[in-house]
Structures are given as C-alpha cells and as structure tokens.
Design a protein around this motif. Structure first.
Motif, PDB file in Angstrom:
ATOM      1  N   GLY A  62      46.764  46.906  15.713  1.00  0.00           N
ATOM      2  CA  GLY A  62      47.279  46.995  14.353  1.00  0.00           C
ATOM      3  C   GLY A  62      47.118  48.365  13.733  1.00  0.00           C
ATOM      4  N   ASP A  63      46.251  49.208  14.313  1.00  0.00           N
ATOM      5  CA  ASP A  63      46.120  50.577  13.804  1.00  0.00           C
ATOM      6  C   ASP A  63      47.452  51.308  13.945  1.00  0.00           C
ATOM      7  OD1 ASP A  63      43.468  50.108  13.290  1.00  0.00           O
ATOM      8  OD2 ASP A  63      42.697  51.316  14.953  1.00  0.00           O
ATOM      9  N   THR A  64      47.749  52.172  12.987  1.00  0.00           N
ATOM     10  CA  THR A  64      48.984  52.952  13.022  1.00  0.00           C
ATOM     11  C   THR A  64      48.752  54.248  13.792  1.00  0.00           C
ATOM     12  OG1 THR A  64      49.691  52.052  10.892  1.00  0.00           O
ATOM     13  CG2 THR A  64      50.764  54.072  11.630  1.00  0.00           C
ATOM     14  N   ILE A  65      49.635  54.536  14.731  1.00  0.00           N
ATOM     15  CA  ILE A  65      49.515  55.709  15.594  1.00  0.00           C
ATOM     16  C   ILE A  65      50.752  56.583  15.426  1.00  0.00           C
ATOM     17  CG2 ILE A  65      49.186  56.533  17.955  1.00  0.00           C
ATOM     18  CD1 ILE A  65      46.920  54.712  16.949  1.00  0.00           C
ATOM     19  N   SER A  66      50.536  57.871  15.148  1.00  0.00           N
ATOM     20  CA  SER A  66      51.648  58.819  15.075  1.00  0.00           C
ATOM     21  C   SER A  66      51.435  59.926  16.092  1.00  0.00           C
ATOM     22  CB  SER A  66      51.764  59.417  13.671  1.00  0.00           C
ATOM     23  OG  SER A  66      52.156  58.431  12.729  1.00  0.00           O
ATOM     24  N   LEU A  67      52.492  60.256  16.815  1.00  0.00           N
ATOM     25  CA  LEU A  67      52.476  61.337  17.803  1.00  0.00           C
ATOM     26  C   LEU A  67      53.460  62.399  17.336  1.00  0.00           C
ATOM     27  CD1 LEU A  67      52.527  59.165  21.063  1.00  0.00           C
ATOM     28  CD2 LEU A  67      50.541  60.282  20.019  1.00  0.00           C
ATOM     29  N   ILE A  68      52.938  63.586  17.014  1.00  0.00           N
ATOM     30  CA  ILE A  68      53.746  64.627  16.388  1.00  0.00           C
ATOM     31  C   ILE A  68      53.752  65.884  17.258  1.00  0.00           C
ATOM     32  CG2 ILE A  68      54.012  66.072  14.332  1.00  0.00           C
ATOM     33  CD1 ILE A  68      52.534  63.866  12.767  1.00  0.00           C
ATOM     34  N   PRO A  69      54.931  66.334  17.708  1.00  0.00           N
ATOM     35  CA  PRO A  69      55.006  67.568  18.505  1.00  0.00           C
ATOM     36  C   PRO A  69      54.619  68.781  17.660  1.00  0.00           C
ATOM     37  CG  PRO A  69      57.048  66.287  18.645  1.00  0.00           C
ATOM     38  CD  PRO A  69      56.251  65.711  17.525  1.00  0.00           C
ATOM     39  N   LEU A  70      53.802  69.657  18.245  1.00  0.00           N
ATOM     40  CA  LEU A  70      53.340  70.820  17.486  1.00  0.00           C
ATOM     41  C   LEU A  70      53.957  72.132  17.943  1.00  0.00           C
ATOM     42  CD1 LEU A  70      49.543  70.530  16.653  1.00  0.00           C
ATOM     43  CD2 LEU A  70      51.511  70.175  15.187  1.00  0.00           C
ATOM     44  N   THR A  71      54.170  72.288  19.229  1.00  0.00           N
ATOM     45  CA  THR A  71      54.641  73.582  19.742  1.00  0.00           C
ATOM     46  C   THR A  71      56.001  73.414  20.402  1.00  0.00           C
ATOM     47  OG1 THR A  71      53.380  73.182  21.763  1.00  0.00           O
ATOM     48  CG2 THR A  71      52.338  74.531  20.074  1.00  0.00           C
ATOM     49  N   GLY A  72      56.994  73.059  19.616  1.00  0.00           N
ATOM     50  CA  GLY A  72      58.309  72.806  20.181  1.00  0.00           C
ATOM     51  C   GLY A  72      58.407  71.385  20.699  1.00  0.00           C
ATOM     52  N   ASP A  73      59.454  71.113  21.475  1.00  0.00           N
ATOM     53  CA  ASP A  73      59.671  69.768  22.004  1.00  0.00           C
ATOM     54  C   ASP A  73      58.588  69.405  23.017  1.00  0.00           C
ATOM     55  OD1 ASP A  73      61.963  69.973  20.500  1.00  0.00           O
ATOM     56  OD2 ASP A  73      63.257  70.419  22.225  1.00  0.00           O
ATOM     57  N   VAL A  74      58.220  68.128  23.037  1.00  0.00           N
ATOM     58  CA  VAL A  74      57.246  67.623  24.003  1.00  0.00           C
ATOM     59  C   VAL A  74      57.982  66.660  24.929  1.00  0.00           C
ATOM     60  CG1 VAL A  74      55.116  66.330  24.328  1.00  0.00           C
ATOM     61  CG2 VAL A  74      55.339  67.893  22.386  1.00  0.00           C
ATOM     62  N   SER A  75      57.967  66.955  26.221  1.00  0.00           N
ATOM     63  CA  SER A  75      58.804  66.208  27.162  1.00  0.00           C
ATOM     64  C   SER A  75      57.978  65.438  28.181  1.00  0.00           C
ATOM     65  CB  SER A  75      59.747  67.166  27.893  1.00  0.00           C
ATOM     66  OG  SER A  75      59.004  68.138  28.612  1.00  0.00           O
ATOM     67  N   GLY A  76      58.653  64.449  28.783  1.00  0.00           N
ATOM     68  CA  GLY A  76      58.022  63.639  29.820  1.00  0.00           C
ATOM     69  C   GLY A  76      56.946  62.716  29.294  1.00  0.00           C
ATOM     70  N   ILE A  77      57.141  62.192  28.070  1.00  0.00           N
ATOM     71  CA  ILE A  77      56.105  61.359  27.447  1.00  0.00           C
ATOM     72  C   ILE A  77      56.231  59.909  27.910  1.00  0.00           C
ATOM     73  CG2 ILE A  77      55.068  60.586  25.287  1.00  0.00           C
ATOM     74  CD1 ILE A  77      56.476  62.908  23.896  1.00  0.00           C
TER      75      ILE A  77
END
Length: 205
Positions: A141-156
């Motif tokens: 139930g915890d909210t999780i955010s994944l935010i790219p910092l140095t340009g696009d993040v690929s292969g996630i």
C-alpha cells in the motif's frame, strides 16, 4: 521534526551520528547525541560549540566562505571513515535550493559507493544506479515513485509493484513513474542505463 519509530530505533544504535552544522538541533529534537559535528557552524552559538566539545564531541569547523555545503562535507567525512550505509535526516527543508541540491548531491558519482537513505517524516528517498538490483522495502500500500534524474532511464524491470515495468523506459521530465503502489514487503527494480530517484511514501496506520 518527526520520524517513524522504526528509523529512530535504528539511529539510536548507529555506529556514528554526524551533525552537519544546524543538524545538532535536529539531533536534540530526536534525542540523539552526535559523535561528530561538521560544517561552518554558523547555525550554532559559541557556547553550544564549547558545550559539545566539553562533552567529548568531535567538532570539525570549516570557513564560512567555502565551496561545499555542510551536508557534502559530512558525506565526504563518512567516506573517509569508510562507512557504507548512511541515513540523512533533515535534508529536505524549507529552502528549495538546498533541498534540490541535497537530492542531486546523493546522485553524484563520488557517493556511488554509499547506500544513502534520506528521510523526511513518512517519506524516504533512495538513489538507484544502473546494473544493480535495487530493493524497495516497505508495507503493501505504500506509494512508490521512480523519477529519472539524468536523462532517460532505459531497460527498467520491476517486481512487486502494482503497475509493473518490463524492460521499459522512463523518459526524463515525464510523470509515468509517479505514484506506483507496493504490493508486498519488498519490491525489486533493475535497469540498464541511467539514474533513478526512488521516493517511498509510507502508508502509516
């Protein structure tokens, strides 16, 4: 300042507590005694500095006119002492410039060898690096955010999140990675390229 009880219990048994200048006031609020105070000490009175020194606290004072923030000096000291796990409390404050810089600071390659947790109330910030299998610990139930910092993040690829990613890309400046949900006590994130800021908003009952 209020932090979750489980983190305070961990902090009180920590090997080393460092106060970055005004962090001594946060320590006092949380009932913690620092072993080291570092910075230009512009947030402390001379009486406070003397009292801590007399109590056996190591005080490392830098000039007011310096190139590094007090937090950066503290992290450099941690590396010199060869620690690897770091919890930062008070890094997200009222000043936007300091808050943004503190977040970007933990993304710097020089600190890639440190496992850093930045805490603010029920929020936890983690920095995930490419080619590492990164765990996300919490409660369903915890909210999780994944935010790219140095340009696009690929292969996630993610496991244990309500909205999974499978070898996909999160594009810099877009919001797709915001407000996912933890399905179990531990999720996993892996990606091939880039840098991800993970923000956990804990569902405190």
């Amino acid at each position: 300042m209020k932090e979750p009880v489980e983190f305070l219990s961990y902090l009180k048994t920590s090997t080393l507590i460092i106060a970055a200048d005004g962090g001594v006031h946060n320590c006092k609020t949380l009932g913690l005694q620092p072993q080291v105070i570092i910075g230009d000490l512009d947030s402390m009175s001379s009486t406070e500095v003397t009292d801590y020194q007399q109590a056996g606290v190591k005080v490392i004072q830098y000039p007011t006119h310096k190139d590094e923030t007090d937090l950066e000096l503290a992290l450099r000291y941690v590396m010199e002492q060869e620690f690897s796990d770091v919890i930062i409390i008070g890094g997200l404050g009222a000043r936007w410039d300091m808050t943004i810089d503190n977040i970007l600071l933990i993304a710097h390659p020089m600190f890639s060898g440190l496992k850093i947790h930045m805490l603010d109330g029920t929020q936890e910030l983690l920095m995930f690096r490419a080619a590492e299998r990164s765990p996300i610990n919490g409660r369903p139930g915890d909210t999780i955010s994944l935010i790219p910092l140095t340009g696009d993040v690929s292969g996630i690829t993610t496991e244990g999140l309500e909205y999974p990613l499978k070898d996909e890309t999160l594009y810099f400046g877009t919001s797709r990675g915001v407000s996912n949900v933890l399905l179990q006590e531990q999720a996993q994130v892996f990606f091939r390229q880039g840098l991800l800021l993970c923000i956990i908003n804990r569902d405190v009952v």
